[in-house]
Write a protein that holds these residues in place. Structure first.
Motif, short mmCIF file in Angstrom:
data_model
loop_
_atom_site.label_atom_id
_atom_site.label_comp_id
_atom_site.label_asym_id
_atom_site.label_seq_id
_atom_site.Cartn_x
_atom_site.Cartn_y
_atom_site.Cartn_z
N GLN B 132 30.27 24.63 7.72
CA GLN B 132 31.04 23.70 6.88
C GLN B 132 32.48 24.20 6.86
N MET B 133 33.34 23.56 7.66
CA MET B 133 34.72 24.02 7.78
C MET B 133 35.57 23.40 6.68
N SER B 134 35.44 23.93 5.49
CA SER B 134 36.13 23.33 4.33
C SER B 134 37.64 23.40 4.49
N CYS B 135 38.29 22.38 3.94
CA CYS B 135 39.69 22.07 4.27
C CYS B 135 40.69 23.16 3.89
N HIS B 136 40.60 23.65 2.66
CA HIS B 136 41.66 24.56 2.23
C HIS B 136 41.61 25.90 2.96
N GLY B 137 40.40 26.37 3.21
CA GLY B 137 40.27 27.60 4.00
C GLY B 137 40.74 27.38 5.42
N LEU B 138 40.47 26.19 5.93
CA LEU B 138 40.81 25.87 7.31
C LEU B 138 42.31 25.64 7.49
N ARG B 139 42.87 24.77 6.64
CA ARG B 139 44.25 24.34 6.90
C ARG B 139 45.29 25.08 6.07
N MET B 140 44.87 25.72 5.00
CA MET B 140 45.87 26.46 4.21
C MET B 140 45.76 27.96 4.41
N LEU B 141 44.50 28.44 4.55
CA LEU B 141 44.34 29.88 4.84
C LEU B 141 44.24 30.11 6.34
N THR B 142 44.17 29.03 7.11
CA THR B 142 44.05 29.08 8.57
C THR B 142 42.98 30.07 9.03
N LEU B 143 41.78 29.90 8.48
CA LEU B 143 40.66 30.77 8.85
C LEU B 143 40.17 30.47 10.27
N ALA B 144 40.48 29.27 10.73
CA ALA B 144 40.14 28.90 12.11
C ALA B 144 41.17 27.87 12.55
N LYS B 145 41.22 27.60 13.84
CA LYS B 145 42.14 26.55 14.30
C LYS B 145 41.55 25.19 13.91
N ALA B 146 42.32 24.40 13.21
CA ALA B 146 41.86 23.07 12.83
C ALA B 146 41.88 22.16 14.06
N SER B 147 41.00 21.15 14.05
CA SER B 147 40.87 20.28 15.23
C SER B 147 42.13 19.47 15.52
N GLU B 148 42.98 19.29 14.54
CA GLU B 148 44.20 18.50 14.76
C GLU B 148 45.21 19.27 15.61
N MET B 150 46.79 21.73 18.55
CA MET B 150 46.55 21.93 19.97
C MET B 150 46.95 23.35 20.38
N SER B 151 47.10 24.21 19.39
CA SER B 151 47.44 25.60 19.68
C SER B 151 46.17 26.35 20.11
N PRO B 152 46.29 27.58 20.63
CA PRO B 152 45.12 28.31 21.10
C PRO B 152 44.05 28.46 20.01
N GLY B 153 42.80 28.35 20.41
CA GLY B 153 41.70 28.36 19.45
C GLY B 153 41.35 29.75 18.94
N TYR B 154 40.91 29.81 17.70
CA TYR B 154 40.35 31.03 17.13
C TYR B 154 39.52 30.58 15.94
N ASN B 155 38.60 31.43 15.51
CA ASN B 155 37.74 31.05 14.40
C ASN B 155 37.19 32.33 13.76
N LYS B 156 37.79 32.71 12.66
CA LYS B 156 37.43 33.98 12.01
C LYS B 156 36.01 33.95 11.46
N LEU B 157 35.54 32.76 11.05
CA LEU B 157 34.20 32.66 10.48
C LEU B 157 33.16 32.85 11.56
N GLU B 158 33.40 32.18 12.67
CA GLU B 158 32.46 32.30 13.77
C GLU B 158 32.48 33.72 14.33
N ALA B 159 33.67 34.30 14.40
CA ALA B 159 33.78 35.66 14.91
C ALA B 159 32.95 36.61 14.06
N LEU B 160 32.98 36.37 12.76
CA LEU B 160 32.22 37.21 11.83
C LEU B 160 30.72 36.96 11.96
N LEU B 161 30.34 35.69 11.97
CA LEU B 161 28.91 35.36 12.04
C LEU B 161 28.31 35.79 13.37
N ASN B 162 29.12 35.77 14.43
CA ASN B 162 28.60 36.17 15.73
C ASN B 162 28.28 37.65 15.82
#
Lengths: 458, 247, 189
Positions: B132-148, B150-162
């Motif tokens: 669940q990529m909730s908005c404020h963590g995604l777009r304000m804390l930039t925990l992952a690259k938001a789908s909008e 086009m910059s290089p991808g990263y995802n701190k949540l997935e990195a952690l869960l993996n």
């Protein structure tokens, strides 16, 4: 107009949501545009750089707007373009009518211009006996249907092809029951071709006005602006002061992002640079303020004028897609509509038609901080004492309760107790919108704080 | 590290299991964890409604709970509340003491990814989880690259869960559209909020995952309400709960 | 006070801090410009002829004229059967227009056409089918490069044309042929 009723956003959205299949259809159609946009944007490695440039060019222009407007006017005059200035919609309409009256214009063909919607030009001219034909297909559909646009780029997105078929059958004589988009579009082409050929004057909006050239740029896919603009000898172009860009380089940036962000095309089919009247013709540009200079005096609201009206924020907005364009009580819906129109909504609710998810801000090709502006519009409403949904009553109580530990803990233990012990049937009537649509939270026995004090106290 | 927990009101009162998991997880990772007294709401329900005057005393009460607390970081398992706290502290108090508190504020994922990175979780979590990529963590804390973007991808949540053995991370379609909670939006705009929640809950269930995993308890509470109403075969879990089980 | 003065006066106190003019520094994608242009043009619904293009066009137009089509040509090597009128309305029955483009843009398949190239501004729009002739060595990578080369002082009107006219205003269904030309072929010479 359908939007002048007094129902608030939530009420209109609730009605829109009753037909869930239609909501799904509407949401999907717009999400498709977002997906096309994503594909087009991702094809450019420099996309984020273009957004930043778009923002910077706009901020530069807005912070030097007076100079650029004067430069633009001087260059237009050199090219034989007549320039007019209108402080508001009424003056804009008067100027347009005077020009048309001087040339005894009976029929005006108009290509899409949200500014003329803003000024309510059509009814004004019609009252003065001038026939106005909107020529963009979507605009023509809603004009025949006596509706305002429900979207700034795809104005008839709320209508299904069967409804358009029915409308065209009634108004322009297409076959009964025919709903094939190609058939209907061809019929509209024939119908509007006659109007293009018989019009006495043409009018377009303006996508960009280039200061150092004295040129305006008009972008369409259908070619309606150019069919109009290049047939009758008299052409008029209306522009908000925010359409200014300094030079061709700035225009090149926005021409790369506009259509990609709007509909996923690399550029619109036609990007026309009008730089002077046609031989023997007359070209008029009307520069309109209508509240823009006022917005420019507020640091945050000013940024809304960076908008290039691509509609990308509307397509991505999860609320717009599920509440429809007519729920906003303003002629521009969605995030940009709230950002520039919240103060015009006398139900005071459109500023709350937003979850502040921020997708719009991230989609925007000129980085308008839409979610920040929407939050700010709420603050303005609060300061004016015009809060909706009973917030003026309950927010001070919430503030008091939350600000006081004793009160809050007491309130929450009652809530937890009720949630745990009362049957759902008893709770639901008291839980408002939450319980109407969702199950209530399963309440724990204690708060974390109580657990902590019991399990971790030194 | 010495960590002060920031447990927002909603988590404290309605989702204590999330706070307990956060506490236990951080302790198992070797941190010293304290819970400063006197915490309350971050003020978001008020400030998101434009009611800044009404928010002032609440926000300052929360800020005071952290002022002068000796710690290396203040960690919060609720992204949206953390963002609001940061902004609201700044809004109502521009003192160096307030800035010192703001500088120490971290969302849990942010902390575990950026500040005190975890090498590996040891216990397998053999389940499919839908993020669940909730908005404020995604777009304000930039925990992952938001789908909008086009910059290089990263995802701190997935990195952690993996780092958790045997976990399978999947995403609903659309990837990171808002779930429709939006604080008071859920009450003000009941119909649209519910439709968004229904679409999001269904999208999560359609992945075939056993759990919806998120970092924002309020969104999870909303989705949990939708999931149970729709009787979907999926349950919500906070990221902290998964990680706490896996360590 | 005139409205102009009022607007300009109001703009003396804009709340946005003065921002410098930015500068575009984006490296153009220069690999296979013809291939890029071809792909972009196809994607926007147009088609490209690049082998012996001018001969192919001459033959095509001759055949069209022989079939009784109304063809207007502004390209010296190609003869149509209609003259450029003074009144644009006189072109209402044009089936084909052959027009000289000045440059082409690889990233979006567009061709820059001026009123000089078109002979009369309405020509590329009022025709049913449009043939654009453009030199292969005028293809530039992107719009930044294109707008650097264009000198508007030479013309009162110019247009980038990217494919045939189109609309998706009914249920997002793409329909080629809205108000402008229903087909577009670019002849690369």
């Amino acid at each position: 107009m359908a939007t002048t009723t007094t129902a608030n956003h939530a009420e209109k959205a609730e009605i829109f949501c009753r037909d869930e299949a239609r909501v799904d259809w509407h949401s999907k159609a717009l999400w498709l545009l977002r997906q096309k946009r994503d594909r087009a944007a991702s094809s450019l490695p420099e996309w984020e750089e273009l957004r930043e440039l778009g923002s910077e060019y706009k901020l530069h222009t807005l912070s030097h707007l007076g100079e650029y407007l004067e430069q633009f006017e001087a260059n237009c005059i050199k090219q034989g373009i007549q320039v007019h200035w209108a402080k508001d919609g009424a003056e804009h309409n008067r100027i347009v009518h005077e020009i048309l009256a001087k040339h005894q214009v009976k029929k005006l063909v108009k290509s899409k211009s949200m500014l003329t919607e803003e000024c309510h030009l059509n009814p004004y001219l019609e009252q003065h006996g001038i026939e106005v034909i909107d020529t963009d297909l979507g605009e023509r559909i809603i004009q025949l249907n006596k509706q305002p646009p429900s979207h700034i780029v795809v104005p008839a997105i709320h209508l299904k092809k069967e409804e358009v078929g029915e409308l065209f059958h009634e108004k322009i004589g297409t076959e009964k029951g025919a709903s094939d988009p190609t058939y209907l579009t061809r019929a509209a082409r024939q119908h509007l071709r006659e109007h293009f050929l018989s019009a006495d004057a043409a009018m377009t909006g303006v996508n960009m006005a280039i200061a150092d050239q004295g040129a305006i740029v008009v972008c369409t896919n259908e070619g309606n602006a150019d069919m109009g603009g290049n047939l009758p000898s008299l052409t008029l172009h209306s522009m908000g002061i925010d359409k200014m860009v300094p030079n061709m380089e700035a225009a090149s940036v926005l021409l790369r992002t506009l259509a990609r962000n709007a509909i996923g095309q690399p550029i619109t089919t036609y990007s026309s640079f009008y730089h002077g009247p046609k031989p023997g013709g007359e070209m008029h540009v009307i520069i309109v303020d209508n509240g823009r200079t006022k917005a420019l005096k507020d640091k945050l609201l000013a940024e809304s004028l960076k908008c290039i009206r691509c509609g990308g924020c509307i397509n991505t907005c999860p609320v717009y897609r599920r509440s429809g364009g007519y729920s906003y009580n303003y002629f521009i819906p969605g995030p940009i509509g709230i950002a520039v129109g919240a103060q015009e909504d006398n139900t005071n609710t459109t500023a709350w038609a937003c979850t502040l998810c921020g997708s719009c801000t991230y989609v925007c090709p000129t980085k308008v901080p839409l979610d920040k502006i929407i939050a700010y519009q709420r603050r303005l409403k609060a300061e004016q004492g015009t809060l909706p949904y009973g917030k003026d009553r309950y927010m001070p109580i919430v503030g008091k309760v939350m600000g006081s530990a004793t009160l809050f803990n007491c309130a929450m233990s009652v809530a937890r107790f009720s949630l745990r012990n009362l049957p759902n049937a008893m709770l639901k009537p008291f839980s408002g919108a939450w319980g109407k649509y969702r199950e209530l939270p399963k309440a724990p026995k204690t708060s974390f704080e109580a657990w902590y004090n019991k399990n971790r106290s030194e | 590290m010495k960590i002060a927990l920031f447990i927002p009101c909603l988590v404290n009162q309605l989702m204590p299991q999330v706070a307990i998991a956060t506490l236990e997880l951080l302790e198992k990772l070797g941190h010293q964890v304290i819970l400063p007294k006197g915490q309350t709401c971050c003020g978001q329900p008020m400030t998101n409604s434009g009611c800044f005057n009404e928010a002032r005393s609440t926000v300052l009460k929360l800020l005071n709970a952290f002022k002068g607390v000796e710690c290396d970081a203040i960690v919060c398992p609720a992204a949206s509340c953390l963002v609001a706290a940061k902004e609201n502290f700044h809004e109502f108090d521009d003192s160096p003491e307030a800035q010192a508190v703001i500088n120490k504020l971290y969302e849990l994922t942010e902390f575990l990814h950026d500040v005190a990175p975890v090498e590996q979780f040891t216990r397998p979590f053999p389940h499919k989880v839908s993020m669940q990529m909730s908005c404020h963590g995604l777009r304000m804390l930039t925990l992952a690259k938001a789908s909008e973007l086009m910059s290089p991808g990263y995802n701190k949540l997935e990195a952690l869960l993996n780092k958790v053995p045997n976990i399978e991370v999947v995403y609903p379609e659309p990837h990171d559209e808002c779930c429709g909670f939006g604080g008071t939006f859920a009450m003000d705009e009941g119909a649209v909020s519910a439709k968004m929640g229904k679409d999001k809950a269904s999208a999560h269930a359609n992945t075939g995952a056993q759990y919806v995993v998120g970092y924002d308890p309020s969104c999870l509470m909303h989705l949990d309400g939708m999931i149970r109403r729709l009787q979907l075969p999926i349950e919500t879990r906070h990221l902290a709960q998964i990680l706490n089980e896996a360590i | 006070m005139s409205s102009k003065s009022a607007i300009l006066a109001a703009l003396d106190s804009v709340a946005i801090a003065k921002h410098e003019m930015p500068k575009v520094a984006i490296a153009p994608r220069l690999d296979d410009l013809v291939g890029q242009f071809d792909a972009s043009l196809k994607a926007v619904g147009g088609s490209l002829v690049k082998d012996n293009a001018i001969e192919a066009l001459q033959q095509q137009v001759a055949a069209l004229v022989a079939e009784g089509n109304q063809v207007i040509s502004q390209v010296a090597e190609v003869s149509g059967n209609r003259e450029t009128p003074e009144d644009p309305h006189a072109l209402r029955d044009i089936n084909y227009a052959v027009i000289q483009g000045e440059l082409a843009v690889a990233e979006n398949g567009s061709v820059w056409v001026t009123e000089q190239g078109a002979g009369i501004r309405i020509a590329p729009f009022i025709c049913e089918n449009l043939y654009l002739v453009v030199k292969a060595d005028t293809i530039v990578a992107n719009m930044h490069e294109a707008l650097k080369l264009i000198n508007l002082q030479d013309t009162g009107y110019g247009v980038f044309i990217s494919g045939p006219s189109k609309t998706a205003d009914i249920e997002q269904a793409l329909v080629i042929g809205a108000h402008g030309a229903c087909t577009l072929t670019v002849y690369l010479v």
